[in-house]
Scaffold this motif. Sequence first.
Motif, short mmCIF file in Angstrom:
data_model
loop_
_atom_site.label_atom_id
_atom_site.label_comp_id
_atom_site.label_asym_id
_atom_site.label_seq_id
_atom_site.Cartn_x
_atom_site.Cartn_y
_atom_site.Cartn_z
N TYR A 132 1.32 9.68 6.14
CA TYR A 132 1.37 8.79 7.30
C TYR A 132 1.64 9.60 8.57
N ILE B 29 3.57 11.48 2.28
CA ILE B 29 2.43 10.85 1.61
C ILE B 29 1.29 10.53 2.58
N GLU C 33 0.83 -1.20 0.00
CA GLU C 33 0.00 0.00 0.00
C GLU C 33 0.87 1.26 0.00
N ILE C 34 1.97 1.23 0.76
CA ILE C 34 2.89 2.37 0.74
C ILE C 34 3.47 2.56 -0.66
N SER D 230 1.44 6.53 -7.02
CA SER D 230 0.36 7.45 -7.42
C SER D 230 0.85 8.89 -7.45
N THR D 231 1.96 9.17 -6.74
CA THR D 231 2.52 10.53 -6.74
C THR D 231 3.70 10.67 -7.69
N LEU E 89 -3.77 3.06 -11.17
CA LEU E 89 -3.61 4.12 -10.18
C LEU E 89 -3.11 5.41 -10.81
N ASN E 90 -2.23 5.25 -11.80
CA ASN E 90 -1.54 6.39 -12.38
C ASN E 90 -1.41 6.17 -13.89
N ARG F 218 2.13 1.67 -3.50
CA ARG F 218 1.08 2.19 -4.39
C ARG F 218 0.89 3.69 -4.18
N ARG F 219 0.95 4.11 -2.93
CA ARG F 219 0.80 5.55 -2.67
C ARG F 219 1.94 6.34 -3.30
#
Length: 395
Positions: free
Chosen positions: A381, A379, A81-82, A88-89, A115-116, A84-85
Amino acid sequence: MKGALEGIRIIDISRVLAGPFCSMILGDLGAEVIKIEHYKTGDETRGWGPPFVSGESAYYLCANRNKQSITLNLKSEEGKEIFRRLVSTGDVVVQNFKAGTLDKMGLGYEHLKELNPSLIFASITGFGATGPYKDLPGYDYIIQAMSGLMSITGERDGSPLKVGVAIADVLTGLYTCIGILSALQHRNRTGEGQEIDISLLDCQVSSLVNVASNYLCSGATPERMGNQHPNIVPYQVFSAKDGDLVVAVGNDEQFKRFTAALGRPELAEMDEFLHNQNRLEAKEKLVSICGELLSHKTKKEWKVLLDDAGIPNGPINSIKEMFEDPQIHAREMVVELEHPLIRDLKMTGSPIKLSKTPVQIRLHPPLYGEHTESILEQIGYHPDEIIHLKQNKVI
């Protein structure tokens, strides 16, 4: 001053040399590079040595400046998940896992582009995403062997030799960088991202240039020629009074000036040496004559004489001699960086000299996981979440 790639974020999950070398070049050009490392071991090259300097591997240092380091367990769901985040940026992912590995983890291009959609996804493997070898691991040494490079490297009667650096990795890093810059230009026009499939074997085969062309045009298998050239004479190593030098006589006019510098201008008028084709046929005789004449002066003396005559030449320098050469310093090919552990860290400079957006060495090669917390905070957290991630061995 802004770098050429300022505003571009690279998510780099590659290790060792080809991928990190590529992302370092992008970082030198101004991109933000986030280096994701294994949460237990980090990039393998951190342990490759000696030499180590204040605990840092010289091998690791050579390809990892202008980056930030975050540790991550990509096998955990929270780690994915990290990632993917971050993606996405980001603008570009650089990865060199075995073909299909990230797909099985749900982190391949087809998953991430959802996602991107503008993502550029550069995959570096030994043999590429297609073909019978696609599942095999690829190492520089193996690629040098399989590409034919070693078969043409070494003395004629000696054993095949590898190049003294991991040249297949270096060339692959350069080709990958070219592919990424091309994909960024395409995205600027269309808004579309794309996947880049780069193979070490493909890159090394492409880099055989004239040797490959000679075979494809003639059908004759190229052989090892030591320090001689297959198509030009004299074009090789000779021994001066105090060491070795390379002389590269590229055409008939240069040969006339070369023989004059040797004190034997009549050689250029002899039928057997008149043109390059003649000189190829009489190679052994001509090389013997040149070798005897060149042995009477020092490397420095020949450097002056041959430079004055416009003949390409150069001494065979040790690495120490190369770094002491005034030309190397004039071109800023040695730079000093501030480092939290290493005093006066020296690195090779960038060969890319841009007049409007010059390369800047902004960041030292990061310590293992040096930026994990700051990147996670960027991001979204919370500090308490970061503590949780550490306790659960996600970072």
